[in-house]
Scaffold this motif. Structure first.
Motif, PDB file in Angstrom:
ATOM      1  N   SER A  78      40.169  32.462  41.056  1.00 38.52           N
ATOM      2  CA  SER A  78      41.323  32.008  41.846  1.00 38.52           C
ATOM      3  C   SER A  78      40.883  31.435  43.182  1.00 38.52           C
ATOM      4  O   SER A  78      41.431  30.424  43.654  1.00 38.52           O
ATOM      5  CB  SER A  78      42.296  33.173  42.068  1.00 38.52           C
ATOM      6  OG  SER A  78      42.818  33.656  40.839  1.00 38.52           O
ATOM      7  N   SER A  79      39.876  32.062  43.791  1.00 40.54           N
ATOM      8  CA  SER A  79      39.401  31.549  45.086  1.00 40.54           C
ATOM      9  C   SER A  79      38.686  30.218  44.921  1.00 40.54           C
ATOM     10  O   SER A  79      38.734  29.363  45.819  1.00 40.54           O
ATOM     11  CB  SER A  79      38.484  32.576  45.759  1.00 40.54           C
ATOM     12  OG  SER A  79      37.254  32.695  45.074  1.00 40.54           O
ATOM     13  N   LEU A  80      38.021  30.006  43.786  1.00 37.15           N
ATOM     14  CA  LEU A  80      37.391  28.714  43.515  1.00 37.15           C
ATOM     15  C   LEU A  80      38.446  27.612  43.435  1.00 37.15           C
ATOM     16  O   LEU A  80      38.269  26.522  43.990  1.00 37.15           O
ATOM     17  CB  LEU A  80      36.616  28.772  42.195  1.00 37.15           C
ATOM     18  CG  LEU A  80      35.294  29.529  42.158  1.00 37.15           C
ATOM     19  CD1 LEU A  80      34.717  29.496  40.750  1.00 37.15           C
ATOM     20  CD2 LEU A  80      34.312  28.960  43.152  1.00 37.15           C
ATOM     21  N   ILE A  81      39.528  27.893  42.729  1.00 36.97           N
ATOM     22  CA  ILE A  81      40.604  26.916  42.582  1.00 36.97           C
ATOM     23  C   ILE A  81      41.216  26.590  43.951  1.00 36.97           C
ATOM     24  O   ILE A  81      41.458  25.427  44.277  1.00 36.97           O
ATOM     25  CB  ILE A  81      41.672  27.449  41.612  1.00 36.97           C
ATOM     26  CG1 ILE A  81      41.071  27.599  40.202  1.00 36.97           C
ATOM     27  CG2 ILE A  81      42.890  26.540  41.589  1.00 36.97           C
ATOM     28  CD1 ILE A  81      41.954  28.343  39.227  1.00 36.97           C
ATOM     29  N   GLU A  82      41.419  27.626  44.755  1.00 38.33           N
ATOM     30  CA  GLU A  82      41.981  27.420  46.089  1.00 38.33           C
ATOM     31  C   GLU A  82      41.046  26.592  46.966  1.00 38.33           C
ATOM     32  O   GLU A  82      41.475  25.675  47.667  1.00 38.33           O
ATOM     33  CB  GLU A  82      42.269  28.769  46.747  1.00 38.33           C
ATOM     34  CG  GLU A  82      42.872  28.663  48.139  1.00 38.33           C
ATOM     35  CD  GLU A  82      43.090  30.015  48.784  1.00 38.33           C
ATOM     36  OE1 GLU A  82      43.519  30.049  49.954  1.00 38.33           O
ATOM     37  OE2 GLU A  82      42.826  31.045  48.132  1.00 38.33           O
ATOM     38  N   ALA A  83      39.750  26.918  46.923  1.00 37.32           N
ATOM     39  CA  ALA A  83      38.782  26.175  47.728  1.00 37.32           C
ATOM     40  C   ALA A  83      38.693  24.718  47.278  1.00 37.32           C
ATOM     41  O   ALA A  83      38.537  23.807  48.100  1.00 37.32           O
ATOM     42  CB  ALA A  83      37.406  26.842  47.627  1.00 37.32           C
ATOM     43  N   ALA A  84      38.805  24.494  45.967  1.00 38.43           N
ATOM     44  CA  ALA A  84      38.762  23.134  45.453  1.00 38.43           C
ATOM     45  C   ALA A  84      39.966  22.327  45.931  1.00 38.43           C
ATOM     46  O   ALA A  84      39.854  21.143  46.245  1.00 38.43           O
ATOM     47  CB  ALA A  84      38.707  23.158  43.926  1.00 38.43           C
ATOM     48  N   LEU A  85      41.120  22.976  45.985  1.00 37.55           N
ATOM     49  CA  LEU A  85      42.317  22.298  46.493  1.00 37.55           C
ATOM     50  C   LEU A  85      42.152  21.932  47.962  1.00 37.55           C
ATOM     51  O   LEU A  85      42.549  20.847  48.400  1.00 37.55           O
ATOM     52  CB  LEU A  85      43.545  23.192  46.300  1.00 37.55           C
ATOM     53  CG  LEU A  85      44.051  23.353  44.865  1.00 37.55           C
ATOM     54  CD1 LEU A  85      45.151  24.413  44.803  1.00 37.55           C
ATOM     55  CD2 LEU A  85      44.566  22.023  44.340  1.00 37.55           C
ATOM     56  N   ARG A 109      44.443  31.062  35.685  1.00 29.89           N
ATOM     57  CA  ARG A 109      44.401  31.470  37.100  1.00 29.89           C
ATOM     58  C   ARG A 109      45.106  30.453  37.998  1.00 29.89           C
ATOM     59  O   ARG A 109      45.622  30.819  39.050  1.00 29.89           O
ATOM     60  CB  ARG A 109      42.956  31.677  37.553  1.00 29.89           C
ATOM     61  CG  ARG A 109      42.258  32.789  36.806  1.00 29.89           C
ATOM     62  CD  ARG A 109      42.921  34.164  37.046  1.00 29.89           C
ATOM     63  NE  ARG A 109      42.550  35.096  36.019  1.00 29.89           N
ATOM     64  CZ  ARG A 109      41.395  35.765  35.972  1.00 29.89           C
ATOM     65  NH1 ARG A 109      40.497  35.577  36.911  1.00 29.89           N
ATOM     66  NH2 ARG A 109      41.167  36.598  34.970  1.00 29.89           N
ATOM     67  N   ARG A 110      45.123  29.207  37.586  1.00 26.62           N
ATOM     68  CA  ARG A 110      45.865  28.214  38.355  1.00 26.62           C
ATOM     69  C   ARG A 110      47.368  28.511  38.294  1.00 26.62           C
ATOM     70  O   ARG A 110      48.085  28.377  39.290  1.00 26.62           O
ATOM     71  CB  ARG A 110      45.572  26.805  37.843  1.00 26.62           C
ATOM     72  CG  ARG A 110      46.135  25.708  38.734  1.00 26.62           C
ATOM     73  CD  ARG A 110      45.879  24.343  38.145  1.00 26.62           C
ATOM     74  NE  ARG A 110      44.462  24.022  38.092  1.00 26.62           N
ATOM     75  CZ  ARG A 110      43.743  23.604  39.130  1.00 26.62           C
ATOM     76  NH1 ARG A 110      44.323  23.499  40.325  1.00 26.62           N
ATOM     77  NH2 ARG A 110      42.472  23.318  38.996  1.00 26.62           N
ATOM     78  N   ALA A 111      47.819  28.942  37.104  1.00 25.06           N
ATOM     79  CA  ALA A 111      49.233  29.263  36.932  1.00 25.06           C
ATOM     80  C   ALA A 111      49.604  30.606  37.546  1.00 25.06           C
ATOM     81  O   ALA A 111      50.731  30.792  38.031  1.00 25.06           O
ATOM     82  CB  ALA A 111      49.586  29.258  35.444  1.00 25.06           C
ATOM     83  N   ASP A 112      48.650  31.544  37.542  1.00 24.12           N
ATOM     84  CA  ASP A 112      48.930  32.902  38.036  1.00 24.12           C
ATOM     85  C   ASP A 112      47.729  33.394  38.841  1.00 24.12           C
ATOM     86  O   ASP A 112      46.950  34.223  38.372  1.00 24.12           O
ATOM     87  CB  ASP A 112      49.213  33.828  36.850  1.00 24.12           C
ATOM     88  CG  ASP A 112      49.603  35.238  37.297  1.00 24.12           C
ATOM     89  OD1 ASP A 112      50.037  35.393  38.466  1.00 24.12           O
ATOM     90  OD2 ASP A 112      49.474  36.177  36.475  1.00 24.12           O
ATOM     91  N   PRO A 113      47.539  32.910  40.062  1.00 26.36           N
ATOM     92  CA  PRO A 113      46.354  33.275  40.856  1.00 26.36           C
ATOM     93  C   PRO A 113      46.347  34.736  41.256  1.00 26.36           C
ATOM     94  O   PRO A 113      47.395  35.377  41.358  1.00 26.36           O
ATOM     95  CB  PRO A 113      46.455  32.358  42.081  1.00 26.36           C
ATOM     96  CG  PRO A 113      47.898  31.993  42.181  1.00 26.36           C
ATOM     97  CD  PRO A 113      48.417  31.962  40.774  1.00 26.36           C
ATOM     98  N   GLY A 114      45.122  35.242  41.468  1.00 30.42           N
ATOM     99  CA  GLY A 114      44.958  36.625  41.906  1.00 30.42           C
ATOM    100  C   GLY A 114      43.956  36.703  43.037  1.00 30.42           C
ATOM    101  O   GLY A 114      43.763  35.742  43.780  1.00 30.42           O
ATOM    102  N   GLU A 115      43.298  37.863  43.146  1.00 30.30           N
ATOM    103  CA  GLU A 115      42.317  38.073  44.216  1.00 30.30           C
ATOM    104  C   GLU A 115      40.889  37.881  43.723  1.00 30.30           C
ATOM    105  O   GLU A 115      39.937  38.230  44.411  1.00 30.30           O
ATOM    106  CB  GLU A 115      42.466  39.507  44.769  1.00 30.30           C
ATOM    107  CG  GLU A 115      43.833  39.805  45.368  1.00 30.30           C
ATOM    108  CD  GLU A 115      44.134  38.907  46.562  1.00 30.30           C
ATOM    109  OE1 GLU A 115      43.197  38.639  47.353  1.00 30.30           O
ATOM    110  OE2 GLU A 115      45.292  38.468  46.687  1.00 30.30           O
ATOM    111  N   ASP A 116      40.727  37.333  42.540  1.00 33.41           N
ATOM    112  CA  ASP A 116      39.417  37.203  41.913  1.00 33.41           C
ATOM    113  C   ASP A 116      38.703  35.925  42.342  1.00 33.41           C
ATOM    114  O   ASP A 116      39.287  35.054  42.993  1.00 33.41           O
ATOM    115  CB  ASP A 116      39.573  37.214  40.384  1.00 33.41           C
ATOM    116  CG  ASP A 116      40.507  36.102  39.928  1.00 33.41           C
ATOM    117  OD1 ASP A 116      39.997  35.028  39.569  1.00 33.41           O
ATOM    118  OD2 ASP A 116      41.742  36.311  39.964  1.00 33.41           O
ATOM    119  N   LEU A 117      37.441  35.808  41.939  1.00 35.26           N
ATOM    120  CA  LEU A 117      36.616  34.673  42.338  1.00 35.26           C
ATOM    121  C   LEU A 117      37.114  33.362  41.727  1.00 35.26           C
ATOM    122  O   LEU A 117      37.068  32.321  42.389  1.00 35.26           O
ATOM    123  CB  LEU A 117      35.156  34.925  41.931  1.00 35.26           C
ATOM    124  CG  LEU A 117      34.142  33.839  42.270  1.00 35.26           C
ATOM    125  CD1 LEU A 117      34.155  33.510  43.745  1.00 35.26           C
ATOM    126  CD2 LEU A 117      32.747  34.264  41.825  1.00 35.26           C
TER     127      LEU A 117
END
Length: 404
Positions: free
Chosen positions: A209-216, A199-207
């Protein structure tokens, strides 16, 4: 993990039909008991005292896993990791919880309701096409939360048998050999790491991906914490609803037949009924742990008893939810009236269950649409013949054979 002191917890609370009925006498002060490991534990049962244990910062989760902490279970499971969300406290807990909490607000969950309703109907359609008797656990109880959370996590293609295997081992305490549990957990964590990397390499609209984004955005959440949170959400996201729904259906198809019929006729009754079922039917295997565990980081008084620093405390929410000083009437007598005082089935305080609103919504829809579509649904086996999941932190039917 059972209590060696057989007088510590009433035998009735260990009946497989879950802790049904209101307490008939006032509850006492905290008392000392022992876990099967020999570890002493203070058991707290009064509603006021249980709420204090769950909200008082002097009684926390992180200290359960300090170097000097005594053993809770014969061997560790997923929930014994000191780095997992439920075992963090203070600022670190708040930071990690923020990364996921926005996905589980009442407003966010409400947007899912039409789709979840369609999943419920699809599963009932599939039940209706099967040869009877059908297994409600495999065909509905487990399938509903798995389908919902798989969509939320973007895991629609995940092998459900593999997920069930991970789930059972993640909550195991004596059900499987220790080595088997550790191997299952290693496989589960490897899956979580691969999922986060994908998901880090290919993010989507899922939870995920949103966790990775929030962590960043946060900048301080580590990769290991993202992986542990992902793994926790994958398994806990469906385990609680599976257990609650299975136990609730068993009650409604036996002692609660009148409630079952009324739920099928009026959807507006479902929210209050869900609350009462959550309050009245415990999902915990109290032969394993006598409550939500905490450890005192300093001396603290609970219910008039001084609990010394370093002591273990078990918040017995199942008994607290039947405290006659708070809930004087039997929950079964008024199944469609929400209790005046909020129950503690999902805990309280900083560790209140993140997925509570999602679990409630799934239960409300299931407990209306099943009796509406299949009003004659009945158990195909006697209650005493039901096979129960044992040796886990939760207790629910392994299977529920039913017909109509």
């Amino acid at each position: 993990m059972s209590l060696e002191n057989s007088d510590a917890i009433p035998h009735e609370s260990l009946i497989p039909m879950h802790c049904l009925g209101a307490a008939n006498k006032p509850l006492g002060s905290p008392f000392l008991a022992k876990l099967r490991t020999g570890t002493p534990v203070w058991v707290v049962q009064r509603h006021e005292d249980v709420r204090q244990v769950l909200t008082d910062p002097r009684l926390n989760r992180a200290n359960l896993f300090a170097p000097d902490a005594p053993a809770l279970t014969p061997y560790p499971n997923l929930l014994d990791s000191p780095d997992i969300l439920i075992n963090l406290d203070g600022l670190e807990h708040r930071r990690l919880r923020r990364t996921v909490s926005r996905a589980f607000t009442p407003r966010a969950i409400a947007r899912w309701r039409p789709w979840v309703s369609s999943v419920v109907d699809d599963l009932i359609d599939q039940l209706a096409e099967q040869h009877r008797p059908v297994d409600l656990v495999a065909g509905f109880v487990r399938s509903l939360p798995v389908a919902v959370f798989s969509r939320l996590m973007g895991l629609d293609s995940l092998d459900r048998k593999r997920l069930a295997y991970w789930s059972d081992h993640a909550f195991a305490t004596t059900a499987f050999p220790s080595q088997q549990v550790q191997e299952a957990m290693a496989d589960f964590v490897a899956f979580g790491a691969a999922l986060v990397a994908q998901r880090r390499a290919d993010p989507g609209e899922d939870l995920v991906s949103s966790l990775i984004e929030a962590a960043l955005d946060d900048g301080e959440v580590t990769e290991e914490q993202i992986i542990s949170l992902t793994v926790l959400l994958v398994v806990a996201g469906h385990e609680v609803t599976t257990t609650v729904l299975g136990n609730a259906l068993l009650y409604l198809l036996t002692e609660g037949r009148d409630t079952w019929r009324e739920l099928g006729m009026d959807e507006s009754l479902a929210p209050a009924a869900t609350d009462q079922l959550l309050r009245g039917i415990s999902i915990s295997d109290r032969d394993v742990l006598p409550g939500f565990m905490r450890r005192a980081v300093e001396d603290v008084e609970v219910g008039g008893v001084l609990i010394r620093a370093g002591s273990l405390v078990a918040a017995d929410t199942a008994t607290a939810n039947l405290d006659p000083d708070v809930y004087p009437e039997d929950w079964r007598a008024h199944p469609f009236s929400s209790p005046d005082t909020p129950h503690l089935a999902f805990g309280a305080g900083p560790h209140y269950c993140l997925g509570s609103w999602l679990a409630r919504m799934e239960m409300e829809l299931a407990l209306h649409r099943l009796p509406k579509r299949l009003p004659g649904l009945r158990l195909a086996v006697a209650p005493h013949e039901i096979d129960w999941r044992r040796g886990l932190l939760t207790r629910s039917p392994q299977t529920l054979l039913a017909s109509w």
